[in-house]
Design an enzyme around this catalytic site. Structure first.
Site, short mmCIF file in Angstrom:
data_model
loop_
_atom_site.label_atom_id
_atom_site.label_comp_id
_atom_site.label_asym_id
_atom_site.label_seq_id
_atom_site.Cartn_x
_atom_site.Cartn_y
_atom_site.Cartn_z
N THR A 98 0.87 -1.17 0.00
CA THR A 98 0.00 0.00 0.00
C THR A 98 0.91 1.22 0.00
O THR A 98 1.58 1.51 0.99
CB THR A 98 -0.92 0.02 1.23
OG1 THR A 98 -1.81 -1.11 1.16
CG2 THR A 98 -1.75 1.29 1.27
N LYS A 173 -7.34 1.54 -3.29
CA LYS A 173 -7.03 1.16 -1.91
C LYS A 173 -7.25 2.33 -0.96
O LYS A 173 -7.72 2.15 0.18
CB LYS A 173 -5.59 0.65 -1.81
CG LYS A 173 -5.13 0.26 -0.40
CD LYS A 173 -5.96 -0.89 0.18
CE LYS A 173 -5.55 -1.23 1.62
NZ LYS A 173 -4.25 -1.92 1.71
N LYS A 241 -0.44 5.11 8.51
CA LYS A 241 0.36 5.25 7.29
C LYS A 241 -0.55 5.35 6.07
O LYS A 241 -0.37 6.21 5.21
CB LYS A 241 1.29 4.06 7.13
CG LYS A 241 2.23 4.15 5.93
CD LYS A 241 2.60 2.78 5.36
CE LYS A 241 1.51 2.24 4.46
NZ LYS A 241 1.92 1.05 3.69
#
Length: 289
Positions: A98, A173, A241
């Site tokens: 990611t 995502k 994050k």
């Protein structure tokens, strides 16, 4: 059967690589920054451990990676010992990290110059999804490259979809994480309200989970949330994050994410409570202090 490399054997990558070997039947070479982890994987699954990403990628048809962030990804691809320097022409690099859409486009451009394919393919489903080979994979890249890689990716996935050109996988995502963050805050407040009101939480969930409020998070996390158990799952540090990536992208494309920004700060509160590695469902803990 293909010759495959996997770079990054963390909580997600370790079982994903295992499914490529066991389910896919592919010839696997693995690399991990901590060599002992790679040796452990080889002892458990077979295959070969390589000393660098470049060595792991040499001669492979497909090279997968699942590492920490943009800089980690650059290091294992275009860095001095990066996989891009060892890949043969026509090989495909599938990035399950990611990361940002910008780094996906950057690496796609670098791959094009080398005559190799590149797909940004972040995953959703957490540690359980990785271990069960039931991840959802959101892919950005060229349709022809995707068509070649899709059968291989399916070894660890229940759903794989091409979302658009390079970067589209990472953008999808981001949408996924935005939705989960807001949902978990709402679920936390709902369970907190039920407890304060003296309701039987199990009965409440049993009813509302059959209606419009139903979600995966509700069905799979309500019990541990109500019991204050969070030592499993997708860590708060990882979610922060991811949300940082979402907020950075929003600043550049003009999207307005007020709830996402607020929930990100709530996760900061959880970190200050020592919950860095708690599951993301721990948002309820800050309400019950």
């Amino acid at each position: 059967m293909a010759k495959v490399a996997f770079i990054g054997l963390g909580v997600m990558g370790y079982p994903m690589a295992g499914h490529l070997k066991a389910r896919g039947g592919h010839e696997l070479t693995v690399y991990n920054r901590t060599a002992a982890k790679a040796e452990q994987w080889v002892k458990q699954h077979g295959g070969t451990a390589a000393p660098t990403p470049k060595a792991a990628a040499a001669g492979c048809d497909f090279v997968f990676a699942c590492v920490g962030n943009d800089d980690d990804l650059r290091a294992v691809t275009t860095g001095p010992d990066g996989a891009f320097h060892g890949m043969k022409k026509g090989a495909i690099f599938i990035d399950n990290t990611t990361a940002s859409a910008n780094v996906a486009r950057e690496l796609k451009a670098a791959a094009d110059k080398l005559g190799i394919g590149f797909l940004d393919a972040p995953v959703s489903g957490g540690q359980a999804g990785a271990e069960n080979g039931a991840l959802t994979v959101m892919v950005g890249g060229d349709p022809e490259t995707y068509a070649r890689a899709e059968p291989v990716i399916k070894a660890y996935a229940k759903m794989v979809g091409l979302m658009g050109p390079s970067g589209a996988g990472q953008l999808t995502k981001m949408v996924n994480q935005i939705c989960i963050a807001g949902l978990l805050q709402g679920l936390s407040e709902g369970i907190h309200m039920a407890m304060k009101a003296g309701l039987d939480v199990e009965k409440v969930i049993g009813v509302i989970s059959k209606g419009a409020a139903q979600s995966w998070q509700m069905e799979n996390r309500w019990k541990t949330m109500s019991e204050g158990k969070f030592d499993f799952g997708f860590a708060v540090d990882w979610m922060r994050k991811d949300l940082s990536i979402c907020l950075d992208e929003a600043r550049s494309n003009g999207a307005h994410l007020p709830v996402t920004a607020l929930v990100d700060q709530f996760y900061s509160d959880i970190q200050s409570m020592g919950g860095n590695r708690w599951d993301t469902s721990s948002l309820i803990a800050r309400l019950q202090r």
